[in-house]
Enzyme design. Structure first.
Site, PDB file in Angstrom:
ATOM      1  N   ASP A   6       0.877  -1.176   0.000  1.00  0.00           N
ATOM      2  CA  ASP A   6       0.000   0.000   0.000  1.00  0.00           C
ATOM      3  C   ASP A   6       0.912   1.222   0.000  1.00  0.00           C
ATOM      4  O   ASP A   6       2.118   1.113   0.218  1.00  0.00           O
ATOM      5  CB  ASP A   6      -0.890  -0.004   1.258  1.00  0.00           C
ATOM      6  CG  ASP A   6      -1.786   1.237   1.350  1.00  0.00           C
ATOM      7  OD1 ASP A   6      -2.381   1.617   0.316  1.00  0.00           O
ATOM      8  OD2 ASP A   6      -1.887   1.841   2.429  1.00  0.00           O
ATOM      9  N   SER A   7       0.309   2.392  -0.225  1.00  0.00           N
ATOM     10  CA  SER A   7       1.088   3.620  -0.141  1.00  0.00           C
ATOM     11  C   SER A   7       1.564   3.876   1.285  1.00  0.00           C
ATOM     12  O   SER A   7       2.455   4.692   1.502  1.00  0.00           O
ATOM     13  CB  SER A   7       0.229   4.805  -0.587  1.00  0.00           C
ATOM     14  OG  SER A   7      -0.871   4.944   0.294  1.00  0.00           O
ATOM     15  N   TYR A  38      -0.840   8.416  -2.476  1.00  0.00           N
ATOM     16  CA  TYR A  38      -0.939   8.153  -3.910  1.00  0.00           C
ATOM     17  C   TYR A  38      -2.127   8.900  -4.543  1.00  0.00           C
ATOM     18  O   TYR A  38      -2.175   9.067  -5.765  1.00  0.00           O
ATOM     19  CB  TYR A  38      -1.198   6.660  -4.156  1.00  0.00           C
ATOM     20  CG  TYR A  38      -0.009   5.725  -4.045  1.00  0.00           C
ATOM     21  CD1 TYR A  38       1.293   6.195  -3.877  1.00  0.00           C
ATOM     22  CD2 TYR A  38      -0.202   4.345  -4.132  1.00  0.00           C
ATOM     23  CE1 TYR A  38       2.358   5.299  -3.787  1.00  0.00           C
ATOM     24  CE2 TYR A  38       0.859   3.455  -4.056  1.00  0.00           C
ATOM     25  CZ  TYR A  38       2.141   3.930  -3.881  1.00  0.00           C
ATOM     26  OH  TYR A  38       3.184   3.040  -3.808  1.00  0.00           O
ATOM     27  N   GLY A  39      -3.090   9.277  -3.687  1.00  0.00           N
ATOM     28  CA  GLY A  39      -4.405   9.761  -4.140  1.00  0.00           C
ATOM     29  C   GLY A  39      -4.419  10.756  -5.292  1.00  0.00           C
ATOM     30  O   GLY A  39      -5.273  10.689  -6.162  1.00  0.00           O
ATOM     31  N   CYS A  69      -4.504  -1.480  -1.829  1.00  0.00           N
ATOM     32  CA  CYS A  69      -4.651  -0.043  -2.037  1.00  0.00           C
ATOM     33  C   CYS A  69      -5.598   0.139  -3.226  1.00  0.00           C
ATOM     34  O   CYS A  69      -5.322  -0.390  -4.315  1.00  0.00           O
ATOM     35  CB  CYS A  69      -3.284   0.543  -2.352  1.00  0.00           C
ATOM     36  SG  CYS A  69      -3.312   2.267  -2.851  1.00  0.00           S
ATOM     37  N   GLU A 147      -2.121   8.047   8.724  1.00  0.00           N
ATOM     38  CA  GLU A 147      -0.658   7.902   8.687  1.00  0.00           C
ATOM     39  C   GLU A 147      -0.019   8.425   9.970  1.00  0.00           C
ATOM     40  O   GLU A 147       0.980   7.903  10.418  1.00  0.00           O
ATOM     41  CB  GLU A 147      -0.058   8.634   7.474  1.00  0.00           C
ATOM     42  CG  GLU A 147      -0.248   7.896   6.158  1.00  0.00           C
ATOM     43  CD  GLU A 147       0.478   6.551   6.079  1.00  0.00           C
ATOM     44  OE1 GLU A 147       1.626   6.450   6.539  1.00  0.00           O
ATOM     45  OE2 GLU A 147      -0.122   5.587   5.557  1.00  0.00           O
ATOM     46  N   CYS A 179     -11.052   3.306   0.140  1.00  0.00           N
ATOM     47  CA  CYS A 179      -9.620   3.524   0.339  1.00  0.00           C
ATOM     48  C   CYS A 179      -9.253   2.737   1.583  1.00  0.00           C
ATOM     49  O   CYS A 179      -9.976   2.787   2.591  1.00  0.00           O
ATOM     50  CB  CYS A 179      -9.333   5.005   0.551  1.00  0.00           C
ATOM     51  SG  CYS A 179      -7.649   5.332   1.143  1.00  0.00           S
ATOM     52  N   THR A 180      -8.155   1.999   1.524  1.00  0.00           N
ATOM     53  CA  THR A 180      -7.843   1.083   2.619  1.00  0.00           C
ATOM     54  C   THR A 180      -7.387   1.785   3.905  1.00  0.00           C
ATOM     55  O   THR A 180      -7.301   1.144   4.954  1.00  0.00           O
ATOM     56  CB  THR A 180      -6.779   0.050   2.174  1.00  0.00           C
ATOM     57  OG1 THR A 180      -5.618   0.747   1.699  1.00  0.00           O
ATOM     58  CG2 THR A 180      -7.325  -0.834   1.060  1.00  0.00           C
ATOM     59  N   HIS A 181      -7.092   3.058   3.824  1.00  0.00           N
ATOM     60  CA  HIS A 181      -6.799   3.788   5.061  1.00  0.00           C
ATOM     61  C   HIS A 181      -8.074   4.048   5.871  1.00  0.00           C
ATOM     62  O   HIS A 181      -8.023   4.164   7.088  1.00  0.00           O
ATOM     63  CB  HIS A 181      -6.165   5.156   4.746  1.00  0.00           C
ATOM     64  CG  HIS A 181      -4.698   5.103   4.433  1.00  0.00           C
ATOM     65  ND1 HIS A 181      -4.218   4.652   3.224  1.00  0.00           N
ATOM     66  CD2 HIS A 181      -3.609   5.471   5.157  1.00  0.00           C
ATOM     67  CE1 HIS A 181      -2.889   4.744   3.229  1.00  0.00           C
ATOM     68  NE2 HIS A 181      -2.499   5.238   4.385  1.00  0.00           N
TER      69      HIS A 181
END
Ligand code: DGL
Length: 251
Positions: A6-7, A38-39, A69, A147, A179-181
């Site tokens: 992932d980012s 990355y968005g 991601c 993050e 979005c995986t975040h």
């Protein structure tokens, strides 16, 4: 060995589900923290990153790779499948289950700008959204929050509210996390939604459990399940210590 990337730390929300169905495998996880987020990056840039991370994971011994991601899946998975002779499992925004279960007839999708404009997402939307209204919004600032490990409290609620409110204002009762975040903000999203629309039952939909099942089925079919004891190697293009701390905190 299962490779995951992932980012940043977002893919850990997918790993968390994968580990439930494949508890005795070996994992290598790469967080591209030095290039996160990355968005808003170009497709070409993300393809290049995905390529170089794939090579890294293959060198480590990965025999299947989860692109954990949505943005990288949308930009790069087709390219990766053309270039590398192994199986890639990607993310798919859970539009289908949301459309099937909405009561208000409006589904909200939160994702990055890159995901929302990608053909992959637009095709999914066109395929499943008939008769249902889809409202979309970028989760502005969500990736940065996760993050830095800030998933609850006033700052997180304020940031979540700004992107969630427009979807709820349009009548959404299902919020697809594209979005995986974002799953790390699920509790905050639920809290903010219950304050904004207390009369509405809002469900938050995370595709990670379905992705984990798909990975399991693919590995079973390909004879890749080893059951030789759990281990995980954590790698990052950024600060490795920071990433290990985030891992400990988020999982
Ligand atoms: N976690 C990612 C996704 O699922 C990328 C977020 C970002 O780096 O902008 O889209």
């Amino acid at each position: 060995m299962i490779g995951i990337f992932d980012s940043g730390v977002g893919g850990l929300s997918v790993f968390r589900e994968i580990r439930k169905v494949l508890p005795e495998e070996k994992y290598v996880y790469f967080s591209d923290s030095a290039h996160c987020p990355y968005g808003e990056k170009s497709k070409e840039y993300i393809i290049e990153r995905a390529r170089s991370i794939t090579r890294f994971l293959l060198d480590k011994g990965a025999d299947i790779i989860v692109v954990a991601c949505n943005t990288a899946t949308a930009a790069a998975i087709a390219e990766l499948r053309k270039e590398f002779p192994i199986r890639f499992i990607g993310m798919e925004p859970a539009v289908k289950p949301a459309v099937m279960s909405t009561k208000t007839g409006t589904v909200g999708v939160l994702a990055t700008a890159g995901t929302l404009k990608a053909d992959k997402y637009l095709n999914t939307r066109e395929k499943w959204a008939e008769g249902v209204r889809i409202a979309e919004h970028v989760g502005q600032g969500f990736v940065e929050l996760v993050e830095k490990g800030c998933t609850s409290g006033k700052e997180a609620e304020d940031i979540v509210r700004a992107s969630l409110k427009p979807l709820l204002d349009e009548g959404a009762d299902r919020i697809v996390l594209g979005c995986t975040h974002y799953p790390f903000l699920s509790d905050t999203i639920a809290k903010v939604a219950s304050k904004l629309v207390p009369e509405r039952t809002v469900e938050i939909i995370d595709p990670a459990p379905a992705v984990a099942r798909h990975l399991y089925e693919t590995m079973e079919m390909e004879g890749l399940i080893r059951k030789d004891g759990f281990s995980i190697e954590l790698d990052s293009s950024g600060n490795p210590e920071q990433f290990e701390n985030a891992y400990g905190k988020l999982l």
